[in-house]
Scaffold this active site. Structure first.
Site, mmCIF file in Angstrom:
data_model
loop_
_atom_site.group_PDB
_atom_site.id
_atom_site.type_symbol
_atom_site.label_atom_id
_atom_site.label_comp_id
_atom_site.label_asym_id
_atom_site.label_seq_id
_atom_site.Cartn_x
_atom_site.Cartn_y
_atom_site.Cartn_z
ATOM 1 N N GLY A 192 30.963 26.263 49.541
ATOM 2 C CA GLY A 192 32.164 26.930 49.041
ATOM 3 C C GLY A 192 33.182 27.240 50.130
ATOM 4 N N ILE A 193 33.776 28.411 50.034
ATOM 5 C CA ILE A 193 34.788 28.817 51.019
ATOM 6 C C ILE A 193 34.170 28.836 52.416
ATOM 7 C CG2 ILE A 193 36.211 30.765 51.808
ATOM 8 C CD1 ILE A 193 36.674 31.508 48.872
ATOM 9 N N GLY A 202 28.636 36.184 49.836
ATOM 10 C CA GLY A 202 28.862 37.074 48.695
ATOM 11 C C GLY A 202 28.294 36.481 47.418
ATOM 12 N N ASP A 209 28.146 39.383 37.280
ATOM 13 C CA ASP A 209 29.161 39.943 36.384
ATOM 14 C C ASP A 209 28.558 40.429 35.064
ATOM 15 O OD1 ASP A 209 30.875 39.082 38.346
ATOM 16 O OD2 ASP A 209 31.871 37.546 37.150
ATOM 17 N N TYR A 259 31.160 44.060 41.945
ATOM 18 C CA TYR A 259 31.804 43.149 42.905
ATOM 19 C C TYR A 259 33.109 43.749 43.445
ATOM 20 C CZ TYR A 259 33.723 38.590 44.513
ATOM 21 O OH TYR A 259 34.260 37.555 45.238
HETATM 22 N N1 CAA Z 1 39.650 41.011 29.941
HETATM 23 C C1 CAA Z 1 39.483 41.637 28.764
HETATM 24 N N2 CAA Z 1 38.449 41.378 27.951
HETATM 25 C C2 CAA Z 1 37.559 40.451 28.338
HETATM 26 C C3 CAA Z 1 37.665 39.779 29.566
HETATM 27 C C4 CAA Z 1 38.777 40.091 30.366
HETATM 28 N N3 CAA Z 1 38.973 39.483 31.530
HETATM 29 N N4 CAA Z 1 36.633 38.939 29.670
HETATM 30 C C5 CAA Z 1 35.886 39.082 28.570
HETATM 31 N N5 CAA Z 1 36.463 39.997 27.769
HETATM 32 C C6 CAA Z 1 36.016 40.460 26.456
HETATM 33 C C7 CAA Z 1 35.594 39.290 25.570
HETATM 34 O O1 CAA Z 1 36.708 38.756 24.896
HETATM 35 C C8 CAA Z 1 34.612 39.969 24.634
HETATM 36 O O2 CAA Z 1 35.335 40.699 23.682
HETATM 37 P P1 CAA Z 1 34.836 40.784 22.154
HETATM 38 O O3 CAA Z 1 33.516 41.498 22.189
HETATM 39 O O4 CAA Z 1 35.900 41.574 21.453
HETATM 40 O O5 CAA Z 1 34.724 39.374 21.688
HETATM 41 C C9 CAA Z 1 33.946 40.950 25.579
HETATM 42 O O6 CAA Z 1 34.836 41.215 26.628
HETATM 43 C C10 CAA Z 1 32.747 40.320 26.250
HETATM 44 O O7 CAA Z 1 31.712 40.721 25.547
HETATM 45 P P2 CAA Z 1 30.347 39.914 25.662
HETATM 46 O O8 CAA Z 1 29.316 40.776 25.052
HETATM 47 O O9 CAA Z 1 30.500 38.520 25.147
HETATM 48 O O10 CAA Z 1 30.157 39.846 27.240
HETATM 49 P P3 CAA Z 1 28.972 39.256 28.015
HETATM 50 O O11 CAA Z 1 27.960 40.286 28.220
HETATM 51 O O12 CAA Z 1 28.532 37.951 27.420
HETATM 52 O O13 CAA Z 1 29.698 38.986 29.393
HETATM 53 C C11 CAA Z 1 31.300 38.028 30.883
HETATM 54 C C12 CAA Z 1 30.623 37.939 29.518
HETATM 55 C C13 CAA Z 1 30.265 38.180 31.990
HETATM 56 C C14 CAA Z 1 32.240 39.205 30.933
HETATM 57 C C15 CAA Z 1 32.055 36.690 31.008
HETATM 58 O O14 CAA Z 1 33.106 36.698 30.100
HETATM 59 C C16 CAA Z 1 32.626 36.479 32.391
HETATM 60 O O15 CAA Z 1 31.934 35.969 33.265
HETATM 61 N N6 CAA Z 1 33.890 36.837 32.595
HETATM 62 C C17 CAA Z 1 34.583 36.543 33.849
HETATM 63 C C18 CAA Z 1 34.508 37.666 34.825
HETATM 64 C C19 CAA Z 1 35.287 37.257 36.025
HETATM 65 O O16 CAA Z 1 36.466 37.025 35.971
HETATM 66 N N7 CAA Z 1 34.617 37.110 37.159
HETATM 67 C C20 CAA Z 1 35.246 36.619 38.348
HETATM 68 C C21 CAA Z 1 34.336 35.592 38.965
HETATM 69 S S1 CAA Z 1 35.120 34.684 40.274
HETATM 70 C C22 CAA Z 1 35.024 35.702 41.583
HETATM 71 O O17 CAA Z 1 34.514 36.766 41.549
HETATM 72 C C23 CAA Z 1 35.636 35.174 42.844
HETATM 73 C C24 CAA Z 1 36.745 36.016 43.291
HETATM 74 O O18 CAA Z 1 36.587 36.783 44.252
HETATM 75 C C25 CAA Z 1 38.066 35.905 42.641
#
Ligand code: CAA
Length: 240
Positions: free
Chosen positions: A13-14, A84, A88, A147
């Site tokens: 990665g990075i 890191g 999530d 995180y």
């Molecule tokens: N904003 C608002 N709502 C969100 C959202 C967001 N960004 N992401 C998910 N949701 C909502 C969904 O729409 C869902 O809503 P509903 O229940 O109304 O449908 C709810 O939150 C998720 O509920 P789930 O029970 O389905 O959630 P889950 O337990 O299955 O978890 C998750 C799913 C882990 C949140 C998954 O959506 C995910 O991985 N999201 C991304 C998180 C993210 O952006 N991580 C960054 C990773 S990259 C990184 O970290 C590198 C860096 O430094 C930039």
């Protein structure tokens, strides 16, 4: 003699891009990794950069590993705390284990990497500490209470180290990458990832090399007056 640089999480990665860019800039580079032997061996084959395996979350392992690197390459002048992980989950579902895994690796791991090297840097009156934080430490992120807390903590670490190291010729700076096209971001569900990309004015994910170039700049002897700062590299997604 080349300066010596250590990059944690430096074989993928990075981190891999950082290790390679530092090597290309003339540093003797050591890259650490936690578990993926195959990726590390491939990385060494392709780049000639030696890899070392230890868990940054364990202080004693980290100290012993750093001593081995210094025995092989010489005193470490540049340390890039990049290792890191993400675990999530929305906060109501986040387990204490997910909290502790991320804090132990991303935050305590920075302490465990820099602390054993600090006395040597002070003695030699030179050091470059570069911590890879994240846009999500600046703005917070849904499902990343753990995180985001660690990445915000990185900024407190460098601002404090900068004040302590300045008279000893040591700088400490952070880089806050936005969303970069790595395995970590590719692990985000596709629909969520698409919605994230839609929020990036640049209209694309960043490339690991775009972060690596920031590291080479901060590592250089010429960057000595830049201390305690944060470089945001996020395609205009967020401004502090
Ligand atoms: N904003 C608002 N709502 C969100 C959202 C967001 N960004 N992401 C998910 N949701 C909502 C969904 O729409 C869902 O809503 P509903 O229940 O109304 O449908 C709810 O939150 C998720 O509920 P789930 O029970 O389905 O959630 P889950 O337990 O299955 O978890 C998750 C799913 C882990 C949140 C998954 O959506 C995910 O991985 N999201 C991304 C998180 C993210 O952006 N991580 C960054 C990773 S990259 C990184 O970290 C590198 C860096 O430094 C930039």
């Amino acid at each position: 003699m080349s300066r010596v640089a250590l990059v944690t999480g430096g074989s993928r990665g990075i981190g891999a891009a950082i290790s390679t860019a530092l090597k290309d800039a003339g540093y003797a580079v050591a890259a650490t990794y936690a578990g993926n032997d195959e990726a590390a061996a491939k990385f060494t084959d392709e780049t000639g950069i030696k890899t070392y395996k230890w868990n940054v979350a364990a202080y004693d392992d980290s100290k012993a590993g750093l001593e081995k690197v210094e025995a092989d390459l010489g005193p470490i002048d540049v340390v890039v705390a990049n290792a890191g992980i993400t675990r999530d989950a929305p906060f109501h579902k986040m387990t204490p284990e997910q909290w502790h895994q991320v804090v132990d690796t991303n935050l305590t791991g920075v302490f465990n990497t820099v602390h054993p090297l600090w006395p040597g840097m002070r003695e030699r009156k030179f050091g470059r500490v570069i911590v890879i934080s994240s846009i999500n430490g600046q703005k917070g992120q849904f499902a990343q209470v753990n995180y985001a807390a660690t990445k915000a903590g990185d900024l407190g670490i460098v601002k404090s180290l900068a004040q302590e190291g300045a008279r000893a010729g040591i700088t400490a700076n952070a880089i806050c990458p936005g969303y970069i096209g790595t395995d970590m971001v590719m692990a985000v569900p596709e629909k969520v990832r698409e919605s994230i990309i839609a929020q990036i004015p640049a209209g694309r994910l960043g490339e690991p090399e775009e972060i690596a170039r920031c590291v080479v700049f901060l590592a250089s002897d010429d960057s000595g007056f830049i201390n305690g700062s944060t470089i945001s590299a996020n395609g205009a997604q967020f401004f502090v």
